[in-house]
Motif scaffolding. Structure first.
Motif, PDB file in Angstrom:
ATOM      1  N   TYR A   5       0.820  -1.203   0.000  1.00  0.00           N
ATOM      2  CA  TYR A   5       0.000   0.000   0.000  1.00  0.00           C
ATOM      3  C   TYR A   5       0.854   1.252   0.000  1.00  0.00           C
ATOM      4  O   TYR A   5       1.956   1.284   0.521  1.00  0.00           O
ATOM      5  N   LEU A   7       0.483   5.378   0.581  1.00  0.00           N
ATOM      6  CA  LEU A   7      -0.365   6.380   1.225  1.00  0.00           C
ATOM      7  C   LEU A   7       0.255   7.769   1.103  1.00  0.00           C
ATOM      8  O   LEU A   7       1.474   7.908   1.123  1.00  0.00           O
ATOM      9  N   ARG A   9      -0.486  11.843   2.815  1.00  0.00           N
ATOM     10  CA  ARG A   9      -1.298  12.563   3.789  1.00  0.00           C
ATOM     11  C   ARG A   9      -1.110  14.066   3.615  1.00  0.00           C
ATOM     12  O   ARG A   9      -0.214  14.518   2.894  1.00  0.00           O
ATOM     13  N   ARG A  19       1.701  -5.685   3.535  1.00  0.00           N
ATOM     14  CA  ARG A  19       1.049  -6.492   4.568  1.00  0.00           C
ATOM     15  C   ARG A  19       1.102  -7.948   4.141  1.00  0.00           C
ATOM     16  O   ARG A  19       0.875  -8.287   2.982  1.00  0.00           O
ATOM     17  N   THR A  24       2.868  -6.196   9.132  1.00  0.00           N
ATOM     18  CA  THR A  24       3.185  -5.173   8.129  1.00  0.00           C
ATOM     19  C   THR A  24       4.687  -4.933   8.142  1.00  0.00           C
ATOM     20  O   THR A  24       5.358  -5.062   9.179  1.00  0.00           O
ATOM     21  N   ARG A  85      -8.160   1.085  -1.083  1.00  0.00           N
ATOM     22  CA  ARG A  85      -8.615   0.912   0.298  1.00  0.00           C
ATOM     23  C   ARG A  85      -8.618   2.298   0.920  1.00  0.00           C
ATOM     24  O   ARG A  85      -7.601   2.981   0.947  1.00  0.00           O
ATOM     25  N   VAL A  86      -9.766   2.716   1.398  1.00  0.00           N
ATOM     26  CA  VAL A  86      -9.904   4.049   1.977  1.00  0.00           C
ATOM     27  C   VAL A  86     -10.184   3.894   3.461  1.00  0.00           C
ATOM     28  O   VAL A  86     -11.108   3.179   3.853  1.00  0.00           O
ATOM     29  N   ASN A  87      -9.377   4.563   4.257  1.00  0.00           N
ATOM     30  CA  ASN A  87      -9.514   4.483   5.701  1.00  0.00           C
ATOM     31  C   ASN A  87     -10.677   5.348   6.186  1.00  0.00           C
ATOM     32  O   ASN A  87     -11.274   6.098   5.411  1.00  0.00           O
ATOM     33  N   HIS A  88     -10.972   5.285   7.448  1.00  0.00           N
ATOM     34  CA  HIS A  88     -12.077   6.026   8.048  1.00  0.00           C
ATOM     35  C   HIS A  88     -11.754   7.521   8.160  1.00  0.00           C
ATOM     36  O   HIS A  88     -10.612   7.936   8.060  1.00  0.00           O
ATOM     37  N   ASN A  89     -12.783   8.302   8.353  1.00  0.00           N
ATOM     38  CA  ASN A  89     -12.689   9.751   8.557  1.00  0.00           C
ATOM     39  C   ASN A  89     -12.070  10.493   7.372  1.00  0.00           C
ATOM     40  O   ASN A  89     -11.394  11.499   7.550  1.00  0.00           O
TER      41      ASN A  89
END
Length: 102
Positions: A5, A7, A9, A19, A24, A85-89
């Motif tokens: 993955y 990412l 930010r 993973r 991980t 894959r999209v994380n929360h918030n």
């Protein structure tokens, strides 16, 4: 579960990991700043285009047209399912998603 993955930010950094089951492993040692990664504006919004390509000799991670990291392709299992894959918030808008075998 086996996947890599990539990412980004809002502070202008990126991270690459993989993973395997419950474990991980870091591909990059930590969150890494790069000028290609757009920082969030005053409203907390940023637009970044992420690309990953794998050839027999190179694994390449690209943000907004600039390669931010390259490695030996044996670091990841490049065969299998591709996805997001999209994380929360998060409020994420996917404009384009393409996967192709070269």
């Amino acid at each position: 579960r086996r996947y890599a993955y990539f990412l980004v930010r809002g502070d202008g950094t990126y991270l690459i990991k993989r993973r395997e089951g419950d474990n991980t492993y870091a591909i990059t040692s930590s969150w890494t700043r790069h000028p290609a990664v757009q920082r969030a504006d005053a409203k907390g919004e940023a637009t970044n285009r992420l690309e990953v390509s794998v050839t027999p000799t190179k694994l390449s991670f690209v943000v907004n047209g600039s390669e931010v990291y390259a490695a030996d392709p044996r670091l990841v299992d490049a065969h299998g399912t591709v996805g997001l894959r999209v994380n929360h918030n998060l409020d994420v808008h996917v404009v384009e998603f393409t996967a192709k075998k070269l």
